[in-house]
Design an enzyme around this catalytic site. Structure first.
Site, short mmCIF file in Angstrom:
data_model
loop_
_atom_site.label_atom_id
_atom_site.label_comp_id
_atom_site.label_asym_id
_atom_site.label_seq_id
_atom_site.Cartn_x
_atom_site.Cartn_y
_atom_site.Cartn_z
N ASN A 1 -4.46 9.87 -1.52
CA ASN A 1 -4.30 8.82 -2.53
C ASN A 1 -5.11 7.59 -2.11
O ASN A 1 -4.85 7.03 -1.04
CB ASN A 1 -2.81 8.45 -2.63
N ASP B 1 0.81 -1.21 0.00
CA ASP B 1 0.00 0.00 0.00
C ASP B 1 0.85 1.27 0.00
O ASP B 1 1.84 1.38 0.70
CB ASP B 1 -0.92 0.03 1.23
N ASP C 1 -7.65 4.06 6.38
CA ASP C 1 -6.44 4.55 5.71
C ASP C 1 -5.86 5.73 6.48
O ASP C 1 -5.44 6.73 5.89
CB ASP C 1 -6.71 4.92 4.25
#
EC number: 3.5.2.3
Length: 430
Positions: free
Chosen positions: A278, A147, A305
């Site tokens: 992102n 990631d 995230d």
């Protein structure tokens, strides 16, 4: 023994919950017996939340976050377990690094920390990392992800999917075709055209998801798609699931609420890097499609995230600023705002998407259980009637890069219990 009185499990009728030796001993109305008592005040009781996608930054970027500050932030947000992503320094691509992160989580004790192992050495996309060694380590890694970067090489991605089958692992893909996003700054569309910023096309995400769904089906492996952000991605996932393929996906709270229009017009002005992330914030149509997909199960999980950055990495010109937002302490409130208060999800649905499903995908056997006798006493008490403006100065995270500053959101985590031990009481860390 401890009795937590007057809580509404998944929004149901008020009951008491007796906890002892780390497990739920009894659930019922008017429980009697000795021991400590905590008044739940009619709060909703949820199983302890599980985040599949957290950046704790340690080792290497302790100026942004540490395992201690990140897990304190997680507890404040109602989380009892987080998956720590691999893009640290050094990268979590060996058994030694993942065990270091795992042990730090155990030492601090605010919530369980399950390390995510890198798919490729150094996140460089050239050679597979030590997947088997990380799986066999004390950390028992089952989720692997580069990631922050995409495993763009199809052959390498196929090999990773084949490899993790041996220990029931899953590859979590950051879907971003690198050639299509070179120098990209925000969502490609009307707003990027007006602002003169290089666009980040939806197809860069969708092409990788389509490819990897096909690869996962071909080798019979598990694929998880990180931070889905476009309506087109939703349609691809819906198609893959209709085939019965073992594909799961997550959406972030910020992609459920915010749009690319904020880059041009927001309370903090245009071109504010607080909205640089992102994948990028997308259009209102994408937001609506993501909400519908989360409601109907096409998207399985809400994952934060959580991406902390020090002030100097965000307070700069747009093109130089780091990508990412923090989200552990606001996630449940954003989900209430976007999904519960809109009628798209009920509280059992929230429990599925923020506890049961992420624990199941990450193979965390000690988390994601219904609130019933015999289950681990991992609990979150939540007051949905509370409303207040977001104040980042009150956060437990070391960083302050939230896009919600000053925004009034619903709900407040009243208490969090990890195996029966309170980590948060009355909204404050214990």
């Amino acid at each position: 023994m401890m009795i937590i009185r007057n809580v509404r499990i998944l929004g149901g009728e008020p009951v008491d919950v007796r906890v002892g030796d780390g497990v739920i001993a009894e659930v019922g109305a008017g429980l009697t017996g000795g021991g400590e008592e905590i008044d739940g005040g009619g709060a909703i009781a949820l199983p302890g939340l599980v985040d599949l996608h957290t950046h704790l930054r340690e080792p290497g970027r302790e100026d942004a976050e540490t395992v201690e500050t990140g897990t304190r932030s997680a507890a404040r947000g109602g989380y009892t377990a987080v998956h720590a992503m691999a893009n640290t320094s050094p990268v979590a691509d060996t058994a030694g690094v993942v065990e270091q992160v795992w042990r730090l989580g155990h030492e601090h004790g605010h919530c369980d920390v399950q390390p995510v192992g890198a798919v490729t050495l150094g996140l460089e996309g050239r050679q597979l990392a030590e997947l088997g060694a990380m799986a066999d380590s004390a950390a028992r890694v089952r989720v692997f992800s580069d990631d922050g970067k995409c495993v763009s090489d199809a052959v390498l991605m196929r090999r990773a999917l084949e490899y993790v089958k041996a220990f029931d692992g899953v590859v979590a893909q950051h879907a971003q075709e690198p050639r299509l996003t070179e120098s990209a700054q925000m969502n490609e569309g009307v707003v990027s055209g007006r602002l003169g910023l290089t666009g980040w096309p939806a197809v860069a995400e969708e092409a990788i998801i389509a490819r990897d769904c096909l690869l996962a089906a071909h080798v019979g492996s598990r694929l998880h798609v990180c931070h889905v952000s476009t309506a087109g991605s939703v349609e691809i996932l819906r198609w893959a699931k209709s085939k019965g393929w073992d594909v799961t996906a997550e959406v972030t709270p910020h992609h459920l609420l915010l749009t690319d229009e904020l880059v041009e017009d927001s309370p903090v002005g245009a071109y504010n890097p607080i909205y640089k992330v992102n994948p990028p914030l997308r259009t209102r149509a994408d937001v609506e499609a993501l909400r519908e997909a989360l409601a109907d199960g096409t998207i399985d999980v809400v994952a934060t995230d959580h991406a902390p950055h020090p002030v100097e990495d965000k307070e700069s010109e747009w093109s130089a600023a780091a990508m990412g937002m923090i989200g552990l302490e606001t996630a449940l409130s954003v989900v209430q705002e976007t999904m519960v208060d809109t009628g798209l999800l009920d509280w059992p649905g929230v429990a599925e998407r923020m506890s049961y499903a992420p624990a199941r995908i990450g193979r965390l056997t000690g988390h994601g259980h219904p609130i019933e006798a015999g289950a681990p006493a991992n609990l979150t008490l939540y007051d949905p009637s509370h409303r207040s403006p977001v104040d980042p100065s009150s956060f437990a995270s070391r960083s302050r890069n939230t896009p919600y500053t000053g925004l009034t959101l619903p709900g407040r985590v009243v208490a969090t219990f990890l195996r029966g031990k309170p980590t948060v009481l009355e909204g404050k860390l214990v």
